[in-house]
Write a protein that holds these residues in place. Structure first.
Motif, PDB file in Angstrom:
ATOM      1  N   ARG A  26       0.831  -1.196   0.000  1.00  0.00           N
ATOM      2  CA  ARG A  26       0.000   0.000   0.000  1.00  0.00           C
ATOM      3  C   ARG A  26       0.869   1.252   0.000  1.00  0.00           C
ATOM      4  N   GLU A  27       1.946   1.241   0.814  1.00  0.00           N
ATOM      5  CA  GLU A  27       2.856   2.382   0.867  1.00  0.00           C
ATOM      6  C   GLU A  27       3.578   2.571  -0.463  1.00  0.00           C
ATOM      7  N   LEU A  28       3.939   1.456  -1.095  1.00  0.00           N
ATOM      8  CA  LEU A  28       4.605   1.540  -2.391  1.00  0.00           C
ATOM      9  C   LEU A  28       3.672   2.152  -3.431  1.00  0.00           C
ATOM     10  N   LYS A  29       2.432   1.705  -3.449  1.00  0.00           N
ATOM     11  CA  LYS A  29       1.465   2.245  -4.395  1.00  0.00           C
ATOM     12  C   LYS A  29       1.269   3.741  -4.191  1.00  0.00           C
ATOM     13  N   LYS A  30       1.233   4.150  -2.916  1.00  0.00           N
ATOM     14  CA  LYS A  30       1.035   5.561  -2.600  1.00  0.00           C
ATOM     15  C   LYS A  30       2.214   6.411  -3.061  1.00  0.00           C
ATOM     16  N   VAL A  31       3.445   5.971  -2.774  1.00  0.00           N
ATOM     17  CA  VAL A  31       4.610   6.760  -3.144  1.00  0.00           C
ATOM     18  C   VAL A  31       4.795   6.794  -4.656  1.00  0.00           C
ATOM     19  N   VAL A  32       4.390   5.721  -5.332  1.00  0.00           N
ATOM     20  CA  VAL A  32       4.458   5.695  -6.798  1.00  0.00           C
ATOM     21  C   VAL A  32       3.488   6.717  -7.390  1.00  0.00           C
ATOM     22  N   GLU A  33       2.280   6.763  -6.847  1.00  0.00           N
ATOM     23  CA  GLU A  33       1.288   7.715  -7.333  1.00  0.00           C
ATOM     24  C   GLU A  33       1.714   9.153  -7.080  1.00  0.00           C
ATOM     25  N   GLU A  34       2.284   9.400  -5.905  1.00  0.00           N
ATOM     26  CA  GLU A  34       2.703  10.757  -5.554  1.00  0.00           C
ATOM     27  C   GLU A  34       3.923  11.220  -6.343  1.00  0.00           C
ATOM     28  N   SER A  35       4.818  10.290  -6.635  1.00  0.00           N
ATOM     29  CA  SER A  35       6.072  10.654  -7.305  1.00  0.00           C
ATOM     30  C   SER A  35       5.980  10.635  -8.814  1.00  0.00           C
ATOM     31  N   GLY A  36       5.041   9.850  -9.340  1.00  0.00           N
ATOM     32  CA  GLY A  36       4.957   9.702 -10.788  1.00  0.00           C
ATOM     33  C   GLY A  36       6.019   8.768 -11.344  1.00  0.00           C
ATOM     34  N   LYS A  37       6.722   8.079 -10.453  1.00  0.00           N
ATOM     35  CA  LYS A  37       7.771   7.161 -10.880  1.00  0.00           C
ATOM     36  C   LYS A  37       7.226   5.744 -10.983  1.00  0.00           C
ATOM     37  N   ASP A  38       8.023   4.875 -11.558  1.00  0.00           N
ATOM     38  CA  ASP A  38       7.633   3.482 -11.698  1.00  0.00           C
ATOM     39  C   ASP A  38       7.960   2.729 -10.419  1.00  0.00           C
ATOM     40  N   ALA A  39       7.099   1.805 -10.030  1.00  0.00           N
ATOM     41  CA  ALA A  39       7.329   1.019  -8.815  1.00  0.00           C
ATOM     42  C   ALA A  39       8.638   0.256  -8.889  1.00  0.00           C
ATOM     43  N   LEU A  63      10.173   1.108   5.141  1.00  0.00           N
ATOM     44  CA  LEU A  63      10.442  -0.176   4.491  1.00  0.00           C
ATOM     45  C   LEU A  63      11.564  -0.924   5.198  1.00  0.00           C
ATOM     46  N   PHE A  64      12.677  -0.249   5.409  1.00  0.00           N
ATOM     47  CA  PHE A  64      13.826  -0.917   6.015  1.00  0.00           C
ATOM     48  C   PHE A  64      13.597  -1.203   7.499  1.00  0.00           C
ATOM     49  N   ALA A 113      10.862  -2.191   8.745  1.00  0.00           N
ATOM     50  CA  ALA A 113      10.107  -3.443   8.771  1.00  0.00           C
ATOM     51  C   ALA A 113      11.018  -4.649   8.557  1.00  0.00           C
ATOM     52  N   LEU A 114      12.180  -4.410   7.961  1.00  0.00           N
ATOM     53  CA  LEU A 114      13.138  -5.486   7.706  1.00  0.00           C
ATOM     54  C   LEU A 114      14.215  -5.558   8.778  1.00  0.00           C
ATOM     55  N   GLY A 115      14.064  -4.755   9.836  1.00  0.00           N
ATOM     56  CA  GLY A 115      15.034  -4.781  10.924  1.00  0.00           C
ATOM     57  C   GLY A 115      16.282  -3.977  10.643  1.00  0.00           C
ATOM     58  N   MET A 116      16.164  -2.968   9.780  1.00  0.00           N
ATOM     59  CA  MET A 116      17.301  -2.127   9.438  1.00  0.00           C
ATOM     60  C   MET A 116      16.922  -0.656   9.642  1.00  0.00           C
ATOM     61  N   LYS A 117      17.930   0.172   9.819  1.00  0.00           N
ATOM     62  CA  LYS A 117      17.691   1.605   9.934  1.00  0.00           C
ATOM     63  C   LYS A 117      18.333   2.316   8.750  1.00  0.00           C
ATOM     64  N   LEU A 118      17.599   3.254   8.197  1.00  0.00           N
ATOM     65  CA  LEU A 118      18.086   4.012   7.049  1.00  0.00           C
ATOM     66  C   LEU A 118      19.052   5.083   7.520  1.00  0.00           C
ATOM     67  N   TYR A 119      20.180   5.192   6.833  1.00  0.00           N
ATOM     68  CA  TYR A 119      21.178   6.216   7.129  1.00  0.00           C
ATOM     69  C   TYR A 119      21.342   7.080   5.897  1.00  0.00           C
ATOM     70  N   ILE A 120      21.257   8.402   6.077  1.00  0.00           N
ATOM     71  CA  ILE A 120      21.482   9.328   4.968  1.00  0.00           C
ATOM     72  C   ILE A 120      22.337  10.487   5.459  1.00  0.00           C
ATOM     73  N   ASN A 121      23.422  10.744   4.762  1.00  0.00           N
ATOM     74  CA  ASN A 121      24.271  11.895   5.034  1.00  0.00           C
ATOM     75  C   ASN A 121      24.284  12.758   3.787  1.00  0.00           C
ATOM     76  N   GLU A 122      23.530  13.850   3.837  1.00  0.00           N
ATOM     77  CA  GLU A 122      23.376  14.700   2.657  1.00  0.00           C
ATOM     78  C   GLU A 122      24.651  15.474   2.357  1.00  0.00           C
ATOM     79  N   ASN A 123      25.479  15.714   3.365  1.00  0.00           N
ATOM     80  CA  ASN A 123      26.735  16.420   3.124  1.00  0.00           C
ATOM     81  C   ASN A 123      27.708  15.550   2.340  1.00  0.00           C
ATOM     82  N   GLU A 124      27.789  14.295   2.702  1.00  0.00           N
ATOM     83  CA  GLU A 124      28.688  13.370   2.023  1.00  0.00           C
ATOM     84  C   GLU A 124      28.004  12.626   0.889  1.00  0.00           C
ATOM     85  N   ARG A 125      26.709  12.895   0.722  1.00  0.00           N
ATOM     86  CA  ARG A 125      25.923  12.278  -0.363  1.00  0.00           C
ATOM     87  C   ARG A 125      26.026  10.753  -0.295  1.00  0.00           C
TER      88      ARG A 125
END
Length: 215
Positions: free
Chosen positions: A3-16, A56-57, A59-71
């Motif tokens: 359901r979340e995938l369908k929602k983000v696809v609709e909002e983004s206009g991207k392909d699943a 998503l992650f 739910a899989l027992g992982m945590k998302l890490y993002i560092n925008e400075n180091e991209r």
């Protein structure tokens, strides 16, 4: 999550399939860098849709890490049981890479979070710091291949004047999987040959998501 995938696809206009490919890439490779060839599209998608991938992650027992400075973007395990058990030589080379990385950072020898070195320097530092003989060429290549799969290093070309010396870029990932406490093990290591379990079961374990302790 469908359901979340369908929602983000609709909002983004991207392909699943784009979201599925990025999720699969990160699960397989752990990290994606905007500065590494072939990974930019995955990094940008992770950065732009953090809420979706975070859920998503998680739910899989992982945590998302993002560092925008180091991209840099990727996943780390939430549970300690997900930590990989490394062999002793793999652990020691990780510590060496982290120390080289920190020295380069202190000397401002850094480019977009990446620091340049080479295999001769890594091997020389290994002998200097841990007082052990270097592994044979095949074993060392296997270790570099392992670190490359986890995004810790990017292997480059060999030098024209020395075909056995290869350019290596150490990525910011090394800071994430080698903690300060883990780094202190190298400072206290006296050249003895610890049991594999003594290294792998220490309080500061590497936060990789794939099993790598293979013979």
């Amino acid at each position: 999550m469908l359901r979340e995938l369908k929602k983000v696809v609709e909002e983004s206009g991207k392909d699943a399939q784009e979201f599925q490919q990025t999720a699969n890439f990160v699960i397989a490779n752990q990290f994606a860098s905007a500065y590494k060839h072939g990974q930019r599209k995955h990094y940008l998608l992770l950065e732009s849709y953090q809420d979706y991938f975070d859920n998503l992650f998680d739910a899989l027992g992982m945590k998302l890490y993002i560092n925008e400075n180091e991209r840099l973007a990727g996943v780390l395990p939430i549970q300690k049981e997900a930590f990989v058990r490394l062999k002793t030589d793999e652990t020691l080379f990780l510590l060496v890479l982290r120390q080289i990385y920190e020295e380069k950072i202190e000397n401002f020898e850094v480019d977009n979070g990446f620091v340049a070195t080479n295999t001769h320097t890594i091997l020389d530092r290994f002998v200097q710091l841990v007082k052990r003989e270097i592994p044979n060429e095949t074993r060392f290549k296997d270790i570099l291949a392992l670190f490359s799969r986890h995004g810790i290093v990017i292997r480059g070309k060999t030098y024209e004047e020395d075909s056995k010396n290869q350019m290596v870029n150490i990525t910011p990932v090394v800071r994430l999987i080698v903690t300060e406490a883990y780094l202190r093990q190298l400072e206290s290591f006296n050249g003895t040959d610890p049991d594999e379990d003594e290294v792998a079961d220490s309080d500061a374990e590497t936060e990789t998501t794939q099993e790598t302790n293979q013979d």
